[in-house]
Motif scaffolding. Sequence first.
Motif, PDB file in Angstrom:
ATOM      1  N   UNK A 245       0.823  -1.199   0.000  1.00 31.18           N
ATOM      2  CA  UNK A 245       0.000   0.000   0.000  1.00 31.18           C
ATOM      3  C   UNK A 245       0.860   1.252   0.000  1.00 31.18           C
ATOM      4  N   UNK A 246       1.983   1.162   0.708  1.00 27.01           N
ATOM      5  CA  UNK A 246       2.922   2.283   0.799  1.00 27.01           C
ATOM      6  C   UNK A 246       4.268   1.726   1.229  1.00 27.01           C
ATOM      7  N   UNK A 247       5.215   2.612   1.484  1.00 22.89           N
ATOM      8  CA  UNK A 247       6.528   2.162   1.945  1.00 22.89           C
ATOM      9  C   UNK A 247       6.489   1.646   3.376  1.00 22.89           C
ATOM     10  N   UNK A 248       5.378   1.863   4.090  1.00 24.93           N
ATOM     11  CA  UNK A 248       5.279   1.453   5.487  1.00 24.93           C
ATOM     12  C   UNK A 248       4.241   0.375   5.728  1.00 24.93           C
ATOM     13  N   UNK A 249       3.389   0.071   4.733  1.00 21.58           N
ATOM     14  CA  UNK A 249       2.309  -0.893   4.937  1.00 21.58           C
ATOM     15  C   UNK A 249       2.248  -1.865   3.770  1.00 21.58           C
ATOM     16  N   UNK A 250       2.325  -3.176   4.087  1.00 19.64           N
ATOM     17  CA  UNK A 250       2.263  -4.209   3.050  1.00 19.64           C
ATOM     18  C   UNK A 250       1.385  -5.360   3.517  1.00 19.64           C
ATOM     19  N   UNK A 251       0.854  -6.109   2.534  1.00 26.43           N
ATOM     20  CA  UNK A 251      -0.043  -7.225   2.812  1.00 26.43           C
ATOM     21  C   UNK A 251       0.411  -8.414   1.968  1.00 26.43           C
ATOM     22  N   UNK A 252       0.744  -9.532   2.619  1.00 29.36           N
ATOM     23  CA  UNK A 252       1.259 -10.716   1.944  1.00 29.36           C
ATOM     24  C   UNK A 252       0.345 -11.896   2.240  1.00 29.36           C
ATOM     25  N   UNK A 253      -0.075 -12.624   1.180  1.00 32.85           N
ATOM     26  CA  UNK A 253      -0.945 -13.779   1.321  1.00 32.85           C
ATOM     27  C   UNK A 253      -0.299 -14.986   0.645  1.00 32.85           C
ATOM     28  N   UNK A 254      -0.351 -16.130   1.305  1.00 29.30           N
ATOM     29  CA  UNK A 254       0.237 -17.353   0.775  1.00 29.30           C
ATOM     30  C   UNK A 254      -0.719 -18.509   0.994  1.00 29.30           C
ATOM     31  N   UNK A 255      -0.945 -19.294  -0.069  1.00 26.66           N
ATOM     32  CA  UNK A 255      -1.729 -20.515   0.026  1.00 26.66           C
ATOM     33  C   UNK A 255      -0.875 -21.650  -0.519  1.00 26.66           C
ATOM     34  N   UNK A 256      -0.864 -22.786   0.186  1.00 29.21           N
ATOM     35  CA  UNK A 256       0.046 -23.873  -0.165  1.00 29.21           C
ATOM     36  C   UNK A 256      -0.629 -25.225   0.053  1.00 29.21           C
ATOM     37  N   UNK A 257      -0.343 -26.175  -0.854  1.00 31.83           N
ATOM     38  CA  UNK A 257      -0.914 -27.523  -0.757  1.00 31.83           C
ATOM     39  C   UNK A 257       0.151 -28.557  -1.083  1.00 31.83           C
ATOM     40  N   UNK A 258       0.122 -29.671  -0.360  1.00 34.25           N
ATOM     41  CA  UNK A 258       0.984 -30.798  -0.718  1.00 34.25           C
ATOM     42  C   UNK A 258       0.199 -32.097  -0.518  1.00 34.25           C
ATOM     43  N   UNK A 259       0.490 -33.075  -1.378  1.00 34.45           N
ATOM     44  CA  UNK A 259      -0.242 -34.338  -1.327  1.00 34.45           C
ATOM     45  C   UNK A 259       0.274 -35.267  -0.243  1.00 34.45           C
ATOM     46  N   UNK A 260       1.378 -34.897   0.420  1.00 31.51           N
ATOM     47  CA  UNK A 260       1.909 -35.727   1.498  1.00 31.51           C
ATOM     48  C   UNK A 260       1.007 -35.652   2.732  1.00 31.51           C
ATOM     49  N   UNK A 261       0.663 -34.440   3.138  1.00 28.38           N
ATOM     50  CA  UNK A 261      -0.205 -34.261   4.305  1.00 28.38           C
ATOM     51  C   UNK A 261      -1.656 -34.050   3.918  1.00 28.38           C
ATOM     52  N   UNK A 262      -1.918 -33.789   2.617  1.00 30.68           N
ATOM     53  CA  UNK A 262      -3.269 -33.471   2.134  1.00 30.68           C
ATOM     54  C   UNK A 262      -3.830 -32.253   2.857  1.00 30.68           C
ATOM     55  N   UNK A 263      -2.965 -31.283   3.111  1.00 28.66           N
ATOM     56  CA  UNK A 263      -3.364 -30.060   3.820  1.00 28.66           C
ATOM     57  C   UNK A 263      -3.222 -28.864   2.890  1.00 28.66           C
ATOM     58  N   UNK A 264      -4.220 -27.997   2.899  1.00 32.61           N
ATOM     59  CA  UNK A 264      -4.136 -26.694   2.256  1.00 32.61           C
ATOM     60  C   UNK A 264      -3.973 -25.660   3.372  1.00 32.61           C
ATOM     61  N   UNK A 265      -2.886 -24.943   3.332  1.00 29.71           N
ATOM     62  CA  UNK A 265      -2.623 -23.943   4.353  1.00 29.71           C
ATOM     63  C   UNK A 265      -2.710 -22.537   3.787  1.00 29.71           C
ATOM     64  N   UNK A 266      -3.321 -21.639   4.550  1.00 33.58           N
ATOM     65  CA  UNK A 266      -3.455 -20.241   4.138  1.00 33.58           C
ATOM     66  C   UNK A 266      -2.857 -19.352   5.203  1.00 33.58           C
ATOM     67  N   UNK A 267      -2.002 -18.424   4.765  1.00 37.76           N
ATOM     68  CA  UNK A 267      -1.368 -17.479   5.673  1.00 37.76           C
ATOM     69  C   UNK A 267      -1.538 -16.078   5.113  1.00 37.76           C
ATOM     70  N   UNK A 268      -2.019 -15.160   5.927  1.00 41.14           N
ATOM     71  CA  UNK A 268      -2.188 -13.766   5.532  1.00 41.14           C
ATOM     72  C   UNK A 268      -1.542 -12.877   6.587  1.00 41.14           C
ATOM     73  N   UNK A 269      -0.665 -11.967   6.131  1.00 36.94           N
ATOM     74  CA  UNK A 269       0.081 -11.138   7.082  1.00 36.94           C
ATOM     75  C   UNK A 269       0.035  -9.681   6.652  1.00 36.94           C
ATOM     76  N   UNK A 270      -0.430  -8.834   7.543  1.00 37.59           N
ATOM     77  CA  UNK A 270      -0.419  -7.388   7.350  1.00 37.59           C
ATOM     78  C   UNK A 270       0.731  -6.822   8.164  1.00 37.59           C
ATOM     79  N   UNK A 271       1.651  -6.126   7.481  1.00 36.21           N
ATOM     80  CA  UNK A 271       2.893  -5.675   8.103  1.00 36.21           C
ATOM     81  C   UNK A 271       2.972  -4.148   8.044  1.00 36.21           C
ATOM     82  N   UNK A 272       3.137  -3.531   9.205  1.00 31.12           N
ATOM     83  CA  UNK A 272       3.163  -2.066   9.296  1.00 31.12           C
ATOM     84  C   UNK A 272       4.457  -1.635   9.968  1.00 31.12           C
TER      85      UNK A 272
END
Length: 314
Positions: A245-272
């Motif tokens: 959003x600016x030099x001081x505020x960012x938003x990062x989202x990650x979604x990940x899946x693997x067939x070993x654990x059969x888990x879909x993980x979602x991570x969202x981080x707002x950094x100020x």
Amino acid sequence: MQETDTPEFTDDNNAYGFGISSPNSTGWNGGVSGNQIEENFDPAVGFVNETGIRSLSSELGYRWRFGGDRMIRTIQFSTNASRTELLETGLLDRQDSRVRVSVTTRNQDSIFLNFSSNKENIPFNFPIYRPSNVFLDPSDPSYPSDYDPQDPCASTVVVCILRGSYSWDSVSLGMRTGEQRKVSAFFSFTTGDYYDGESKNINSNISWRPSRKLSISGGYSLRDVDLPGGSFQVRQSDLSVSYAFSSTLSWVNLIQYDNFSEVIGFNSRLHWIPEAGREGFIVFNHNVRDRDKNDSFHSIDADVSVKFSYTLRY
């Protein structure tokens, strides 16, 4: 005074280390380092991955740099090796060596070729692959009937590396395009031996930056392993979307899946970061799992955390 059962060791509780390097950007570069961590060493603050070992590692390389309007900007050759021994017996624990040749163009595109050689002594049988239904409740009908958590290698559904000494070699070829491009990519392919079997690995990633603030990237990796005790494939996919959003505020989202654990993980981080020394986070995590491998995912955990730090200067 309350007594504890924690033993106090007075012998074999030290750790030593040394290192020297010459990280030149042109011409010769390299270094050597070593350490010894005795069996009863207690780091007090932090941790160590392994005790009772002595290790030594070295690296040596040469980089040619070309100027002017030449298509090729650098050519680099490097080699590194490491060896770890057990202090109690003096026997080899593990050893590996790698040789790498890479060529980078003036547009920051590059190709590379790696060769690696490995040796390892395995003191006991250990599972390298367990199907996802092993993680279910033992009362679940799909739980493997012959699986014993105390002796997983006795199960026919688990792939294990058996006790013994192993040596194997592999070769990798890959390419990467310059990250300054609006669309950049990475791809590598590795093939060769793996313990007493064979392995093929594919790693890929593509990134798109439609604007200075928005970045989107996706990755896929495949590991195909064939061992005497069984074969398996591990596939992992991920998608990342970040927005500044600016030099001081960012938003990062990650979604990940693997067939070993059969888990879909979602991570969202707002950094100020309002200013140097002040920092805030809001982090949301959510995981879902396909327990029965029927493409029906159910929530297994979720959490939200808030953190703010302030550095006092005086």
